[in-house]
Design a protein around this motif. Structure first.
Motif, PDB file in Angstrom:
ATOM      1  N   MET A   1      43.661  34.829  47.349  1.00  0.00           N
ATOM      2  CA  MET A   1      44.844  34.153  47.872  1.00  0.00           C
ATOM      3  C   MET A   1      45.957  34.074  46.821  1.00  0.00           C
ATOM      4  SD  MET A   1      44.158  33.605  50.997  1.00  0.00           S
ATOM      5  CE  MET A   1      43.256  35.158  50.882  1.00  0.00           C
ATOM      6  N   ASN A   2      45.609  34.238  45.538  1.00  0.00           N
ATOM      7  CA  ASN A   2      46.626  34.202  44.493  1.00  0.00           C
ATOM      8  C   ASN A   2      47.632  35.342  44.627  1.00  0.00           C
ATOM      9  OD1 ASN A   2      45.690  31.899  43.273  1.00  0.00           O
ATOM     10  ND2 ASN A   2      44.240  32.993  41.978  1.00  0.00           N
ATOM     11  N   HIS A   3      47.271  36.377  45.370  1.00  0.00           N
ATOM     12  CA  HIS A   3      48.199  37.495  45.560  1.00  0.00           C
ATOM     13  C   HIS A   3      49.518  37.008  46.160  1.00  0.00           C
ATOM     14  CE1 HIS A   3      44.929  39.966  44.444  1.00  0.00           C
ATOM     15  NE2 HIS A   3      44.312  39.975  45.610  1.00  0.00           N
ATOM     16  N   PHE A   4      49.457  35.960  46.968  1.00  0.00           N
ATOM     17  CA  PHE A   4      50.673  35.471  47.619  1.00  0.00           C
ATOM     18  C   PHE A   4      51.614  34.810  46.615  1.00  0.00           C
ATOM     19  CE2 PHE A   4      47.713  35.422  51.274  1.00  0.00           C
ATOM     20  CZ  PHE A   4      48.435  36.244  52.114  1.00  0.00           C
ATOM     21  N   ARG A   5      51.094  34.450  45.465  1.00  0.00           N
ATOM     22  CA  ARG A   5      51.900  33.718  44.491  1.00  0.00           C
ATOM     23  C   ARG A   5      52.550  34.636  43.453  1.00  0.00           C
ATOM     24  NH1 ARG A   5      47.126  30.383  44.845  1.00  0.00           N
ATOM     25  NH2 ARG A   5      47.556  28.552  46.113  1.00  0.00           N
ATOM     26  N   GLN A   6      52.335  35.948  43.593  1.00  0.00           N
ATOM     27  CA  GLN A   6      52.927  36.886  42.639  1.00  0.00           C
ATOM     28  C   GLN A   6      54.444  36.943  42.826  1.00  0.00           C
ATOM     29  OE1 GLN A   6      51.227  38.360  40.259  1.00  0.00           O
ATOM     30  NE2 GLN A   6      49.278  37.526  40.956  1.00  0.00           N
ATOM     31  N   SER A   7      55.188  36.982  41.707  1.00  0.00           N
ATOM     32  CA  SER A   7      56.646  37.029  41.790  1.00  0.00           C
ATOM     33  C   SER A   7      57.158  38.407  42.189  1.00  0.00           C
ATOM     34  CB  SER A   7      57.258  36.627  40.440  1.00  0.00           C
ATOM     35  OG  SER A   7      56.807  37.505  39.416  1.00  0.00           O
TER      36      SER A   7
ATOM     37  N   SER B   1      38.799  50.536  49.011  1.00  0.00           N
ATOM     38  CA  SER B   1      38.323  49.349  48.287  1.00  0.00           C
ATOM     39  C   SER B   1      38.859  48.086  48.949  1.00  0.00           C
ATOM     40  CB  SER B   1      38.773  49.392  46.822  1.00  0.00           C
ATOM     41  OG  SER B   1      38.197  50.488  46.147  1.00  0.00           O
ATOM     42  N   PHE B   2      40.149  48.121  49.300  1.00  0.00           N
ATOM     43  CA  PHE B   2      40.746  46.976  49.988  1.00  0.00           C
ATOM     44  C   PHE B   2      40.087  46.774  51.351  1.00  0.00           C
ATOM     45  CE2 PHE B   2      43.857  45.243  52.982  1.00  0.00           C
ATOM     46  CZ  PHE B   2      44.142  44.034  52.355  1.00  0.00           C
ATOM     47  N   ALA B   3      39.822  47.876  52.067  1.00  0.00           N
ATOM     48  CA  ALA B   3      39.208  47.782  53.393  1.00  0.00           C
ATOM     49  C   ALA B   3      37.808  47.183  53.299  1.00  0.00           C
ATOM     50  CB  ALA B   3      39.155  49.164  54.041  1.00  0.00           C
ATOM     51  N   ARG B   4      37.027  47.629  52.308  1.00  0.00           N
ATOM     52  CA  ARG B   4      35.667  47.093  52.145  1.00  0.00           C
ATOM     53  C   ARG B   4      35.700  45.608  51.803  1.00  0.00           C
ATOM     54  NH1 ARG B   4      34.868  52.283  49.610  1.00  0.00           N
ATOM     55  NH2 ARG B   4      33.436  53.569  50.883  1.00  0.00           N
ATOM     56  N   GLU B   5      36.645  45.230  50.952  1.00  0.00           N
ATOM     57  CA  GLU B   5      36.775  43.822  50.576  1.00  0.00           C
ATOM     58  C   GLU B   5      37.130  42.971  51.787  1.00  0.00           C
ATOM     59  OE1 GLU B   5      39.973  41.240  47.995  1.00  0.00           O
ATOM     60  OE2 GLU B   5      39.327  43.173  47.154  1.00  0.00           O
ATOM     61  N   THR B   6      38.069  43.464  52.592  1.00  0.00           N
ATOM     62  CA  THR B   6      38.468  42.746  53.807  1.00  0.00           C
ATOM     63  C   THR B   6      37.311  42.675  54.793  1.00  0.00           C
ATOM     64  OG1 THR B   6      40.747  43.530  53.525  1.00  0.00           O
ATOM     65  CG2 THR B   6      40.137  42.694  55.702  1.00  0.00           C
TER      66      THR B   6
ATOM     67  N   ARG C   1      49.061  46.461  56.866  1.00  0.00           N
ATOM     68  CA  ARG C   1      49.919  45.285  57.069  1.00  0.00           C
ATOM     69  C   ARG C   1      49.357  44.087  56.298  1.00  0.00           C
ATOM     70  NH1 ARG C   1      49.468  45.292  62.191  1.00  0.00           N
ATOM     71  NH2 ARG C   1      51.040  46.933  62.407  1.00  0.00           N
ATOM     72  N   ARG C   2      48.043  43.931  56.334  1.00  0.00           N
ATOM     73  CA  ARG C   2      47.401  42.837  55.608  1.00  0.00           C
ATOM     74  C   ARG C   2      47.550  43.035  54.095  1.00  0.00           C
ATOM     75  NH1 ARG C   2      43.800  38.826  56.690  1.00  0.00           N
ATOM     76  NH2 ARG C   2      43.874  39.401  58.877  1.00  0.00           N
ATOM     77  N   ALA C   3      47.442  44.281  53.633  1.00  0.00           N
ATOM     78  CA  ALA C   3      47.620  44.557  52.203  1.00  0.00           C
ATOM     79  C   ALA C   3      49.020  44.155  51.757  1.00  0.00           C
ATOM     80  CB  ALA C   3      47.367  46.035  51.917  1.00  0.00           C
ATOM     81  N   GLY C   4      50.013  44.425  52.619  1.00  0.00           N
ATOM     82  CA  GLY C   4      51.376  44.015  52.308  1.00  0.00           C
ATOM     83  C   GLY C   4      51.507  42.504  52.228  1.00  0.00           C
ATOM     84  N   GLN C   5      50.789  41.799  53.116  1.00  0.00           N
ATOM     85  CA  GLN C   5      50.807  40.334  53.076  1.00  0.00           C
ATOM     86  C   GLN C   5      50.178  39.809  51.789  1.00  0.00           C
ATOM     87  OE1 GLN C   5      48.702  39.478  56.690  1.00  0.00           O
ATOM     88  NE2 GLN C   5      50.532  39.588  57.986  1.00  0.00           N
ATOM     89  N   TYR C   6      49.220  40.552  51.253  1.00  0.00           N
ATOM     90  CA  TYR C   6      48.585  40.175  49.991  1.00  0.00           C
ATOM     91  C   TYR C   6      49.436  40.600  48.790  1.00  0.00           C
ATOM     92  CZ  TYR C   6      44.154  38.921  52.248  1.00  0.00           C
ATOM     93  OH  TYR C   6      43.178  38.323  52.993  1.00  0.00           O
ATOM     94  N   ASN C   7      50.603  41.166  49.100  1.00  0.00           N
ATOM     95  CA  ASN C   7      51.577  41.578  48.075  1.00  0.00           C
ATOM     96  C   ASN C   7      51.189  42.851  47.330  1.00  0.00           C
ATOM     97  OD1 ASN C   7      54.161  40.814  47.519  1.00  0.00           O
ATOM     98  ND2 ASN C   7      53.651  39.626  45.696  1.00  0.00           N
ATOM     99  N   TYR C   8      50.270  43.633  47.885  1.00  0.00           N
ATOM    100  CA  TYR C   8      50.009  44.957  47.321  1.00  0.00           C
ATOM    101  C   TYR C   8      51.113  45.899  47.776  1.00  0.00           C
ATOM    102  CZ  TYR C   8      45.301  43.532  45.952  1.00  0.00           C
ATOM    103  OH  TYR C   8      44.230  42.904  45.370  1.00  0.00           O
TER     104      TYR C   8
END
Length: 314
Positions: A1-7, A17-22, A95-102
């Protein structure tokens, strides 16, 4: 969830890797089918990456990539609607990766595949009655055939999924209703008990023994339906491997455990006495658009259902 706090946006990471984690986070509260579909997508992307010697990051999923990936899937003979489902799930993950700020490339949204109308048979109430009263002539495996037939009829009259109607016991019979917490959606449904269903429960003392996995049930169900005599010739078309294919099969070949649920929903609608939203409460459909894509009406069925309307009278 810290991804949302990135500047500022993070770099792209490996898409699989992202898909497996999700998948790991979400599969605990989803069905087995959910995990299997995403596993298939991940495996295809891994093979695509190996075949073309390329690393695929979250920002590698572009409109151009998806166009190439669709061709790859077609070359492997996948059905059109399967491909549509894969692409939509990939887009959802990006879309979810973008929400996580990747880092992502927004052109991924430029691909908009449409599902083609699916073909699936349903059984009329006359056919269900014929199946229910059929007398198996040969003693060999007669009881096993009856058990499969009876279980299938319950599905045809409750609109439950196989995972639910195959696990019913007399504890689910409350008054004049069947009450069941559904496995897939985890909601309680309450279905009026049809007379045939009552008779089947009485026949087996309140518990219908069924230890068959869905694959084996479907295999033996087809044999039972062939013996019953559902041999009408049915022709249908579908897109497979990017090509339109026309097939002709006998009806029994197209029947599966899910035919029961589809038949129940269609026959409830054809009575003309039940409101669409009432049937949707039983089937779990959230929109009328999806409901009407789910049920199966031929031109003859539609003509019969509206023939009594005052519009066609003097």
């Amino acid at each position: 969830m810290n991804h949302f706090r990135q500047s500022k946006p993070l770099e792209g990471i490996y898409f699989t890797s992202f898909a497996r984690e999700t998948l790991e986070r979400r599969s605990r509260r989803k069905s087995e089918h959910y995990a299997a579909v995403y596993d298939a997508i991940i495996n295809h992307i891994d093979r695509f990456s190996e075949l073309y010697n390329c690393d695929i990051y979250t920002n590698s999923i572009t409109e151009e990539f998806l166009d190439d990936f669709i061709i790859y899937l077609e070359d492997r003979g996948l059905m059109h609607n399967t491909i549509v489902g894969y692409i939509q799930k990939i887009q959802s993950l990006v879309r979810r990766a973008g929400q996580y700020n990747y880092a992502v490339d927004t052109t991924y949204n430029g691909v908009d595949l449409e599902e083609e109308p699916t073909f699936a048979v349903f059984l009329s109430m006359n056919e269900i009655t014929r199946i229910y009263y059929y007398k198996f002539e040969h003693q060999d495996k007669r009881k096993a055939k009856e058990r499969i037939r009876d279980l299938f009829v319950i599905g045809c009259l409750t609109a439950l999924r196989y995972s639910d109607y195959s696990t019913l016991t007399n504890q689910n019979l409350i008054g004049e209703y069947i009450v069941k917490r559904t496995k897939k959606t985890n909601v309680d449904v309450k279905v009026p008990i049809h007379d045939y269903v009552k008779e089947i429960f009485e026949k087996y003392g309140g518990h219908i023994p069924c230890q068959l996995c869905i694959q084996h049930f479907n295999k033996y169900l087809k044999l039972v339906m062939r013996e019953v005599g559902l041999t009408d010739k049915i022709t249908y078309s579908c897109t497979k491997g990017g090509k339109l294919i026309t097939n002709t099969r006998e009806k029994w070949e197209l029947i599966s455990s899910h035919t029961a649920r589809r038949s129940a929903a269609t026959n409830m609608y054809l009575t003309g006495r039940m409101k669409t939203l009432e049937i949707m409460r039983l089937t779990g459909h959230r929109s009328e658009q999806n409901f009407f894509r789910y049920i199966r009406l031929t031109n003859d069925d539609t003509a019969r259902s509206i023939s009594g309307d005052m519009f066609f009278r003097k």
